[in-house]
Motif scaffolding. Structure first.
Motif, PDB file in Angstrom:
ATOM      1  N   VAL B 276       2.034  -4.659  -2.055  1.00 34.70           N
ATOM      2  CA  VAL B 276       1.319  -4.852  -3.326  1.00 34.70           C
ATOM      3  C   VAL B 276      -0.087  -4.266  -3.198  1.00 34.70           C
ATOM      4  O   VAL B 276      -0.592  -3.612  -4.117  1.00 34.70           O
ATOM      5  CB  VAL B 276       1.251  -6.347  -3.710  1.00 34.70           C
ATOM      6  N   ARG B 280      -1.728  -1.170  -5.408  1.00 35.25           N
ATOM      7  CA  ARG B 280      -2.897  -1.353  -6.260  1.00 35.25           C
ATOM      8  C   ARG B 280      -3.596  -0.027  -6.542  1.00 35.25           C
ATOM      9  O   ARG B 280      -4.099   0.209  -7.629  1.00 35.25           O
ATOM     10  CB  ARG B 280      -3.868  -2.304  -5.561  1.00 35.25           C
ATOM     11  N   LEU B 283      -1.586   2.022  -9.426  1.00 28.66           N
ATOM     12  CA  LEU B 283      -1.105   1.333 -10.622  1.00 28.66           C
ATOM     13  C   LEU B 283      -0.985   2.280 -11.817  1.00 28.66           C
ATOM     14  O   LEU B 283      -0.075   2.176 -12.620  1.00 28.66           O
ATOM     15  CB  LEU B 283      -2.050   0.186 -10.992  1.00 28.66           C
ATOM     16  N   ASN B 284      -1.914   3.210 -11.888  1.00 27.78           N
ATOM     17  CA  ASN B 284      -1.965   4.112 -13.031  1.00 27.78           C
ATOM     18  C   ASN B 284      -0.828   5.130 -13.022  1.00 27.78           C
ATOM     19  O   ASN B 284      -0.288   5.482 -14.063  1.00 27.78           O
ATOM     20  CB  ASN B 284      -3.311   4.840 -13.024  1.00 27.78           C
ATOM     21  N   TRP B 287       3.408   2.528 -10.948  1.00 23.85           N
ATOM     22  CA  TRP B 287       3.337   1.064 -11.008  1.00 23.85           C
ATOM     23  C   TRP B 287       4.349   0.386 -10.096  1.00 23.85           C
ATOM     24  O   TRP B 287       4.125  -0.713  -9.608  1.00 23.85           O
ATOM     25  CB  TRP B 287       3.540   0.593 -12.449  1.00 23.85           C
ATOM     26  N   GLY B 290       3.631  -1.407  -6.405  1.00 22.90           N
ATOM     27  CA  GLY B 290       3.104  -2.757  -6.267  1.00 22.90           C
ATOM     28  C   GLY B 290       3.949  -3.817  -6.957  1.00 22.90           C
ATOM     29  O   GLY B 290       3.933  -4.982  -6.560  1.00 22.90           O
ATOM     30  N   VAL B 291       4.669  -3.402  -8.008  1.00 22.65           N
ATOM     31  CA  VAL B 291       5.340  -4.400  -8.837  1.00 22.65           C
ATOM     32  C   VAL B 291       6.612  -4.946  -8.169  1.00 22.65           C
ATOM     33  O   VAL B 291       6.825  -6.163  -8.150  1.00 22.65           O
ATOM     34  CB  VAL B 291       5.649  -3.824 -10.236  1.00 22.65           C
TER      35      VAL B 291
END
Lengths: 304, 322
Positions: B276, B280, B283-284, B287, B290-291
């Motif tokens: 995760v 981070r 994320l952009n 995704w 981390g998800v």
């Protein structure tokens, strides 16, 4: 009441003493404190000077008294990284963390408790199921993942809020929500079960039979009695909140004590770590003291 | 339910006066429940399973199997880089391929394989930490409750202090002094739960030591070892098992949090918290990095908590939540 408070203060002081002593013991167990405090690159002269200054060549009991004296005077040494006094670094960060913590507590109390009360009043309804399901997920979700999901949804997908930093109120929203999640969930579950417990009591049935409205029974007869376990669990959660701040501040690049802790540990900046551990212990002790006093005010039977 | 020969030799008054503690009432209710269950078939507990509980247990078993057979189940080596396939989307979203069902991370490592191997890391640390913590905690609780006196007071003071402090801060300080690694993480995990077991075990012993069957056994000349391990422990083990399941959740979260902060499992080993944290940064653009590990983490903590609730209802109906 005064005796009750005095007893609690004494307990808090013993707790702090144990923490301060443990820090002393652990630092000496881990090897040479001079080496630890000055870092691996320190020259032998610097180490000797440090040993002299902090009396590390003295017998352990003398060292211990010195150490306690320094702690009492607020002297925690100099940061290995920035060469500034550890207390100065700490004070420069503590406001940001308090801001975050206070807003998170307000959020958790203002949403969690009404949610629990609502769920208890409408027991087994859709509202109850939904609220408790949400609370359960909130309690099981890791802090950092809540933060990441908030960033993903509110910053990146819908572009509503900035994802990091501190300054504007918009930047405070997501970190405060993240930090509040766990406490909010616990408060909601606890106020629900505590209120359900109280509603079954005889005095509530009596109040009902007098013909009082549901609202007056709940507000006048139930809430204060149901508050006791909620206050207890609140006190027990303060520690978790302080721990959660380290994670939340890391996720949102919030410049508070949490970030300072993580940096200090990554760099083995012992003077700073030592100060933070003691400060956290003091925070928890003071918070618990406040909770104990509230507890005494709510329930006269406890003031013994 | 027969509790052995009745202890008519000892004064029944002092027994009933002292046996009014919480733990004792809980224990008695447990005894009654056991007696009630005695009449049922051995599969009576099957009827307590709700669809939700079954789902949770199935998820838990699936995660345990993933952990045990990670090498067989994972389609790729979890630490093998493949820079040509980096940041590939999961199969069900745009630009994804079935070669990597959950996509790939910044180094082209297969995310599904890493999530599967993450189960092994997470569960190994949590189980070992839970067992070690339970062992030390229950032993010290038994001693404190049985011996009483100065040992008891000292231990309880220490327990109060540890429970009051945020354990993440204690864990971080331990790691800052002793470094990190699998062994340290297991010790830290054990240390995190130790105090709760001690407190609960002590309370239960205080209730149980005045029970008739213990007094009877003592009157017959049983030594402390026999009393503790043969008579008291088997009778207080149910609430301790329930406590252990709840400890498991907090240990899983502790390991994930430490790894997320960079002080737990070190790269390139797959740990959900660490993944995760790596995700981070992306994320952009990606995704999924981390998800997915975060979702795995949530699934396991929710399943363990709900399974713990169920276990509590089955083992100890007196503690049932409303």
């Amino acid at each position: 009441m005064a005796r009750f408070i005095l007893g609690r203060v004494a307990r808090g002081l013993v707790t702090l003493w144990i923490v301060v002593t443990s820090v002393f013991v652990v630092l000496r167990l881990s090897g040479d404190p001079a080496q630890a405090m000055l870092g691996p690159e320190a020259s032998p002269e610097a180490i000797e000077a440090f040993r002299l200054r902090y009396g590390l060549n003295d017998p352990i009991p003398v060292q211990y008294m010195h150490y306690i004296g320094n702690v009492l005077q607020g002297d925690f040494g100099t940061s290995l990284q920035s060469h500034r006094p550890a207390s100065e670094l700490f004070l420069s960060r503590v406001v940001a963390t308090m801001e975050l913590g206070i807003v998170a507590v307000i959020l958790a109390v203002a949403i969690g408790i009404p949610l629990g009360i609502l769920a208890a009043i409408h027991r087994n309804s859709i509202i109850d199921r939904f609220a408790m399901g949400l609370a359960f997920v909130g309690q099981s979700a890791p802090n950092f993942f809540v933060g990441i999901m908030l960033i993903l949804l509110l910053s990146l997908r819908f572009n509503l809020l900035p994802s990091s930093g501190r300054g504007s109120w918009q930047q405070l929203v997501m970190p405060a929500m993240t930090l509040a999640t766990g406490l909010l969930a616990i408060l909601a579950r606890m106020s629900r079960s505590s209120l359900l417990e109280v509603i079954r009591q005889d005095y509530v049935r009596t109040a009902r039979s007098k013909g009082l409205s549901n609202r007056r029974v709940i507000i006048g007869h139930c809430l204060r009695n149901a508050a006791i376990p909620v206050v207890t669990i609140f006190g027990m959660s303060i520690g978790a909140l302080v721990g959660g701040a380290a994670i939340t501040e890391t996720v949102f690049a919030w410049p508070g004590v949490g970030r300072l802790t993580v940096n200090a540990i990554a760099n083995r900046d012992y003077p700073v770590i030592q100060l933070i551990v003691i400060a956290v212990a003091a925070t928890v002790v003071i918070a618990n003291l406040a909770v104990d006093i509230t507890y005494g005010l709510l329930d006269p039977r406890i003031r013994r | 339910m027969s509790s052995g020969p009745t202890a008519s030799a000892t004064s029944p008054k002092s027994v009933s006066a002292r046996a009014l503690g919480d733990a004792s009432t809980a224990r008695r209710a447990l005894g009654e429940a056991a007696a009630e269950n005695h009449g049922r078939s051995r599969w009576w507990w099957l009827r307590t399973l709700s669809p939700l509980t079954v789902t949770c247990l199935a998820i838990l078993i699936a995660f345990v199997l993933c952990g045990v057979f990670a090498d067989l189940l994972a389609p790729y080596d979890p630490t093998a880089n493949d820079l040509r396939a980096r940041l590939q989307a999961p199969a069900f979203s745009e630009g994804g391929s079935t070669a990597h069902l959950l996509g790939t991370d910044q180094l082209g490592r297969d995310l599904l394989s890493r999530v599967i191997h993450g189960a092994r890391v997470s569960l190994t640390i949590s189980f070992l930490g839970m067992l070690l913590g339970a062992l030390v905690g229950v032993l010290s609780g038994l001693v404190a409750g049985f011996v009483r006196g100065l040992v008891d007071d000292g231990l309880m003071l220490l327990v109060d202090v540890i429970i009051a402090l945020p354990f993440l801060v204690i864990a971080l300080s331990i790691i800052s002094v002793f470094g990190t690694g699998l062994t340290i993480l297991v010790v830290v995990a054990a240390f995190s739960g130790w105090a709760s077991y001690t407190r609960v075990a002590r309370g239960l012993v205080l209730g149980a030591r005045e029970e008739q069957y213990v007094l009877a056994s003592r009157a017959l000349g049983a030594g402390p070892g026999r009393l503790i391990f043969r008579h008291i422990l088997p009778n207080i083990v149910a609430p301790l098992i329930v406590l252990a399941t709840f400890q498991l959740t907090s240990i899983i979260l502790l390991e994930a949090s430490l790894s997320f902060l960079g002080f737990g499992i070190q790269p390139p080993t797959a740990s959900w918290g660490l993944m995760v944290s790596e995700g981070r940064e992306y994320l952009n653009t990606a995704w999924w990095i981390g998800v997915f590990p975060g979702i795995a983490l949530m699934f396991i903590t929710i399943s363990v908590s709900l399974a713990g609730d169920w276990l509590r209802d089955v083992l100890d109906p007196s503690l049932r939540s409303r």
